[in-house]
Design a protein around this motif. Structure first.
Motif, PDB file in Angstrom:
ATOM      1  N   SER A  39      -3.876 -15.328  13.317  1.00  0.00           N
ATOM      2  CA  SER A  39      -4.985 -14.432  14.377  1.00  0.00           C
ATOM      3  C   SER A  39      -5.825 -13.791  13.439  1.00  0.00           C
ATOM      4  O   SER A  39      -7.076 -13.530  13.771  1.00  0.00           O
ATOM      5  N   VAL A  40      -5.395 -13.173  12.228  1.00  0.00           N
ATOM      6  CA  VAL A  40      -6.360 -12.165  11.687  1.00  0.00           C
ATOM      7  C   VAL A  40      -7.301 -13.336  10.943  1.00  0.00           C
ATOM      8  O   VAL A  40      -8.514 -12.924  10.578  1.00  0.00           O
ATOM      9  N   ALA A  41      -6.636 -14.021  10.083  1.00  0.00           N
ATOM     10  CA  ALA A  41      -7.530 -14.983   9.520  1.00  0.00           C
ATOM     11  C   ALA A  41      -8.595 -15.691  10.250  1.00  0.00           C
ATOM     12  O   ALA A  41      -9.779 -16.025   9.838  1.00  0.00           O
ATOM     13  N   THR A  42      -8.326 -16.136  11.206  1.00  0.00           N
ATOM     14  CA  THR A  42      -9.394 -16.742  12.129  1.00  0.00           C
ATOM     15  C   THR A  42     -10.177 -15.944  13.182  1.00  0.00           C
ATOM     16  O   THR A  42     -11.231 -16.336  13.538  1.00  0.00           O
ATOM     17  N   GLY A  43      -9.665 -14.806  13.364  1.00  0.00           N
ATOM     18  CA  GLY A  43     -10.330 -13.808  14.191  1.00  0.00           C
ATOM     19  C   GLY A  43     -11.346 -12.618  13.618  1.00  0.00           C
ATOM     20  O   GLY A  43     -12.349 -12.593  14.010  1.00  0.00           O
ATOM     21  N   ALA A  44     -10.636 -12.224  12.505  1.00  0.00           N
ATOM     22  CA  ALA A  44     -11.449 -11.299  11.902  1.00  0.00           C
ATOM     23  C   ALA A  44     -12.399 -11.810  10.653  1.00  0.00           C
ATOM     24  O   ALA A  44     -12.066 -11.788   9.592  1.00  0.00           O
ATOM     25  N   LYS A  45     -13.582 -12.679  11.121  1.00  0.00           N
ATOM     26  CA  LYS A  45     -14.238 -13.289  10.062  1.00  0.00           C
ATOM     27  C   LYS A  45     -15.258 -12.277   9.504  1.00  0.00           C
ATOM     28  O   LYS A  45     -16.004 -11.209  10.353  1.00  0.00           O
ATOM     29  N   LEU A  46     -15.691 -12.545   8.249  1.00  0.00           N
ATOM     30  CA  LEU A  46     -16.575 -11.714   7.512  1.00  0.00           C
ATOM     31  C   LEU A  46     -17.879 -12.416   7.514  1.00  0.00           C
ATOM     32  O   LEU A  46     -18.849 -11.576   7.362  1.00  0.00           O
ATOM     33  N   GLU A  47     -18.231 -13.405   7.715  1.00  0.00           N
ATOM     34  CA  GLU A  47     -19.435 -14.096   7.882  1.00  0.00           C
ATOM     35  C   GLU A  47     -20.109 -14.247   9.048  1.00  0.00           C
ATOM     36  O   GLU A  47     -19.258 -13.628  10.073  1.00  0.00           O
ATOM     37  N   VAL A  48     -21.055 -14.208   9.184  1.00  0.00           N
ATOM     38  CA  VAL A  48     -22.021 -14.321  10.499  1.00  0.00           C
ATOM     39  C   VAL A  48     -21.579 -15.646  11.305  1.00  0.00           C
ATOM     40  O   VAL A  48     -21.348 -16.726  10.760  1.00  0.00           O
ATOM     41  N   ALA A  49     -21.359 -15.289  12.556  1.00  0.00           N
ATOM     42  CA  ALA A  49     -20.831 -16.448  13.734  1.00  0.00           C
ATOM     43  C   ALA A  49     -21.086 -15.961  14.559  1.00  0.00           C
ATOM     44  O   ALA A  49     -20.767 -14.925  15.325  1.00  0.00           O
ATOM     45  N   ASN A  50     -21.777 -16.967  15.646  1.00  0.00           N
ATOM     46  CA  ASN A  50     -21.974 -16.720  16.860  1.00  0.00           C
ATOM     47  C   ASN A  50     -23.019 -15.576  17.176  1.00  0.00           C
ATOM     48  O   ASN A  50     -22.822 -14.590  18.134  1.00  0.00           O
ATOM     49  N   ALA A  51     -23.644 -15.205  16.261  1.00  0.00           N
ATOM     50  CA  ALA A  51     -24.368 -13.555  16.559  1.00  0.00           C
ATOM     51  C   ALA A  51     -25.477 -13.924  17.602  1.00  0.00           C
ATOM     52  O   ALA A  51     -26.158 -15.012  17.762  1.00  0.00           O
ATOM     53  N   SER A  52     -25.626 -12.875  18.310  1.00  0.00           N
ATOM     54  CA  SER A  52     -26.630 -13.073  19.458  1.00  0.00           C
ATOM     55  C   SER A  52     -28.035 -12.418  19.003  1.00  0.00           C
ATOM     56  O   SER A  52     -28.067 -11.594  18.298  1.00  0.00           O
ATOM     57  N   VAL A  53     -29.015 -13.364  19.509  1.00  0.00           N
ATOM     58  CA  VAL A  53     -30.438 -13.001  18.968  1.00  0.00           C
ATOM     59  C   VAL A  53     -31.306 -13.027  20.141  1.00  0.00           C
ATOM     60  O   VAL A  53     -31.068 -14.036  21.091  1.00  0.00           O
ATOM     61  N   ALA A  54     -32.241 -12.029  20.281  1.00  0.00           N
ATOM     62  CA  ALA A  54     -33.418 -12.108  21.274  1.00  0.00           C
ATOM     63  C   ALA A  54     -34.498 -11.963  20.502  1.00  0.00           C
ATOM     64  O   ALA A  54     -34.603 -11.919  19.281  1.00  0.00           O
ATOM     65  N   TYR A  55     -35.787 -12.478  21.364  1.00  0.00           N
ATOM     66  CA  TYR A  55     -36.855 -12.275  20.796  1.00  0.00           C
ATOM     67  C   TYR A  55     -38.035 -12.171  21.605  1.00  0.00           C
ATOM     68  O   TYR A  55     -37.853 -12.123  22.853  1.00  0.00           O
ATOM     69  N   VAL A  56     -38.949 -11.417  20.949  1.00  0.00           N
ATOM     70  CA  VAL A  56     -40.268 -11.140  21.863  1.00  0.00           C
ATOM     71  C   VAL A  56     -41.352 -12.153  21.267  1.00  0.00           C
ATOM     72  O   VAL A  56     -41.857 -11.629  20.037  1.00  0.00           O
ATOM     73  N   ASP A  57     -41.888 -12.757  21.848  1.00  0.00           N
ATOM     74  CA  ASP A  57     -42.872 -13.668  21.410  1.00  0.00           C
ATOM     75  C   ASP A  57     -44.249 -13.388  22.262  1.00  0.00           C
ATOM     76  O   ASP A  57     -44.580 -13.900  23.208  1.00  0.00           O
ATOM     77  N   GLN A  58     -45.091 -12.600  21.558  1.00  0.00           N
ATOM     78  CA  GLN A  58     -46.397 -12.262  22.070  1.00  0.00           C
ATOM     79  C   GLN A  58     -47.602 -13.108  21.532  1.00  0.00           C
ATOM     80  O   GLN A  58     -48.709 -13.138  21.729  1.00  0.00           O
ATOM     81  N   ASP A  59     -47.002 -14.224  20.629  1.00  0.00           N
ATOM     82  CA  ASP A  59     -48.135 -15.238  20.218  1.00  0.00           C
ATOM     83  C   ASP A  59     -47.949 -16.462  20.730  1.00  0.00           C
ATOM     84  O   ASP A  59     -49.299 -17.173  20.933  1.00  0.00           O
ATOM     85  N   ARG A  60     -46.674 -17.019  20.954  1.00  0.00           N
ATOM     86  CA  ARG A  60     -46.281 -18.357  21.391  1.00  0.00           C
ATOM     87  C   ARG A  60     -47.160 -19.401  21.021  1.00  0.00           C
ATOM     88  O   ARG A  60     -48.014 -20.159  21.503  1.00  0.00           O
ATOM     89  N   SER A  61     -47.052 -19.629  19.585  1.00  0.00           N
ATOM     90  CA  SER A  61     -47.616 -20.417  18.613  1.00  0.00           C
ATOM     91  C   SER A  61     -46.761 -21.271  18.268  1.00  0.00           C
ATOM     92  O   SER A  61     -45.586 -21.115  18.482  1.00  0.00           O
ATOM     93  N   ALA A  62     -47.136 -22.483  17.548  1.00  0.00           N
ATOM     94  CA  ALA A  62     -46.216 -23.453  16.779  1.00  0.00           C
ATOM     95  C   ALA A  62     -45.446 -22.791  15.855  1.00  0.00           C
ATOM     96  O   ALA A  62     -44.147 -23.225  15.696  1.00  0.00           O
ATOM     97  N   LEU A  63     -45.836 -22.019  15.097  1.00  0.00           N
ATOM     98  CA  LEU A  63     -45.295 -21.230  14.252  1.00  0.00           C
ATOM     99  C   LEU A  63     -44.229 -20.438  14.422  1.00  0.00           C
ATOM    100  O   LEU A  63     -43.022 -20.363  14.180  1.00  0.00           O
TER     101      LEU A  63
END
Length: 375
Positions: A39-63
């Protein structure tokens, strides 16, 4: 000497019999070296996994579309769009670890060489993901901008060809680290708890008086408790390495298991002696548990199994050299991770032997005083 060895052997068998009759301790041993490791090996991960990301796009461009499209699982969940006035509220509520904000005319400013700013808001309460994830997101933004402007992945920022070689854990998988270190920590925990509990159990069951009237010495009683409980811990650790770590988690072990077990036996002399020493200052299991707790926390957190020794203050590093757990962790990591041989780990073995002798003699002296007082 022959009679001493006979007494130690028979008293050790009595310890094993007492342990077998205690279902709570048996369940604890099985749990600590099986489910707890997994449980510790599989649950306490040090690397990034399933991190939640939001964004504000005031440009709405292809980039901005290219950048957002490059933020992919398993490191990140698909980015979710929010309004500019929602940044503070979603960060305060902990809904997202990262929030990217693209300004108006972002793509046009990039193409015109104006160097526009992209704001990356990070929730640093999620420390592991915040540190590594912010680096990943910066790399994604730079790579996508470079690709968009130049039309390929060529970067002109470095005048060299930097080649990174990752040794011993090529995929940077935290399971490889945490599973083995959990076993190392559990050896320390159970070595102290089992031997201390064995002495407390003698008092609570009234069998300590029986030992006092028998023709046995304190050294025979103490060594018997050490070898019997140490044998159980070593067998449990070997089975955990084989079944849980190597088979279930598929973590490769680089070095010699025999050499590791040999060092573990030497280490057990010191920590089991410490367990008996702590038990001599207490009269009940609750007292022993409260006294052991700070000792176990310090030995586990500051031994190098949780955080690198190099990240600690120098004075603390020097103090922790007096703890046998520090040298056992270094010894175990060298063998199990890097495949080191005796020619590399022998200094840690020597230190463990010296510290083990000191802990054993101090515990034996205190144990004799306790036995004499009880008598």
């Amino acid at each position: 000497m022959r009679q001493w060895l006979t007494n130690v052997f028979r008293l050790g068998l009595k310890e094993l019999s007492s342990l077998r009759a205690d279902p709570v301790l048996i369940v604890l041993i099985v749990y600590v070296f099986s489910f707890a490791v997994y449980s510790v090996a599989t649950g306490a991960k040090l690397e990034v996994a399933n991190a939640s990301v939001a964004y504000v796009d005031q440009d709405r461009s292809a980039l901005t579309g290219h950048i957002l499209g490059a933020i992919l699982p398993p490191e990140f969940n698909p980015p979710q769009e929010i309004a500019a006035d929602e940044i503070k509220s979603v960060m305060d509520s902990g809904r997202f670890v990262f929030v990217l904000s693209f300004p108006p005319s972002f793509e046009a400013d990039v193409l015109n060489g104006h160097k526009p700013e992209v704001q990356l808001n990070v929730d640093a309460t999620a420390k592991a993901q915040a540190g590594n994830g912010s680096v990943f997101l910066q790399q994604i933004v730079r790579a996508e901008i470079t690709r968009f402007v130049s039309g390929d992945d060529t970067s002109t920022t470095l005048p060299i060809d930097l080649v990174v070689r990752t040794n011993f854990n090529p995929n940077l998988n935290s399971v490889w680290f945490s599973s083995v270190m959990q076993i190392i920590n559990n050896i320390t925990i159970l070595s102290i708890l089992l031997t201390g509990a064995a002495l407390i159990r003698e008092r609570e069951h009234g069998t300590i008086e029986h030992l006092l009237v028998m023709p046995v010495t304190p050294s025979e009683i103490m060594v018997a408790k050490i070898w019997a409980n140490g044998l159980v811990i070593v067998i449990a650790a070997i089975l955990s390495l084989w079944i849980v770590v190597q088979t279930v988690l598929a973590v490769p072990i680089a070095g010699s298991i025999t050499l590791f077990v040999s060092g573990a036996v030497l280490y057990l002399v010191s920590v089991t002696g410490l367990g008996i020493l702590l038990a001599t200052f207490t009269t009940s299991m609750p007292q022993f548990g409260l006294l052991s707790l700070p000792v176990l926390v310090i030995m586990n957190l500051l031994s190098g199994s949780t955080t690198p020794m190099e990240s600690m203050p120098v004075w603390l590093q020097n103090i922790m050299q007096l703890a046998p757990s520090t040298h056992f962790v270094a010894f175990s990591q060298a063998i199990l991770y890097r495949g080191a041989g005796l020619d590399i780990v022998w200094p840690d073995l020597v230190v463990m032997v010296a510290l083990g002798a000191i802990f054993f003699l101090v515990a034996l002296r205190r144990f004799r005083v306790t036995m004499a007082t009880a008598h």
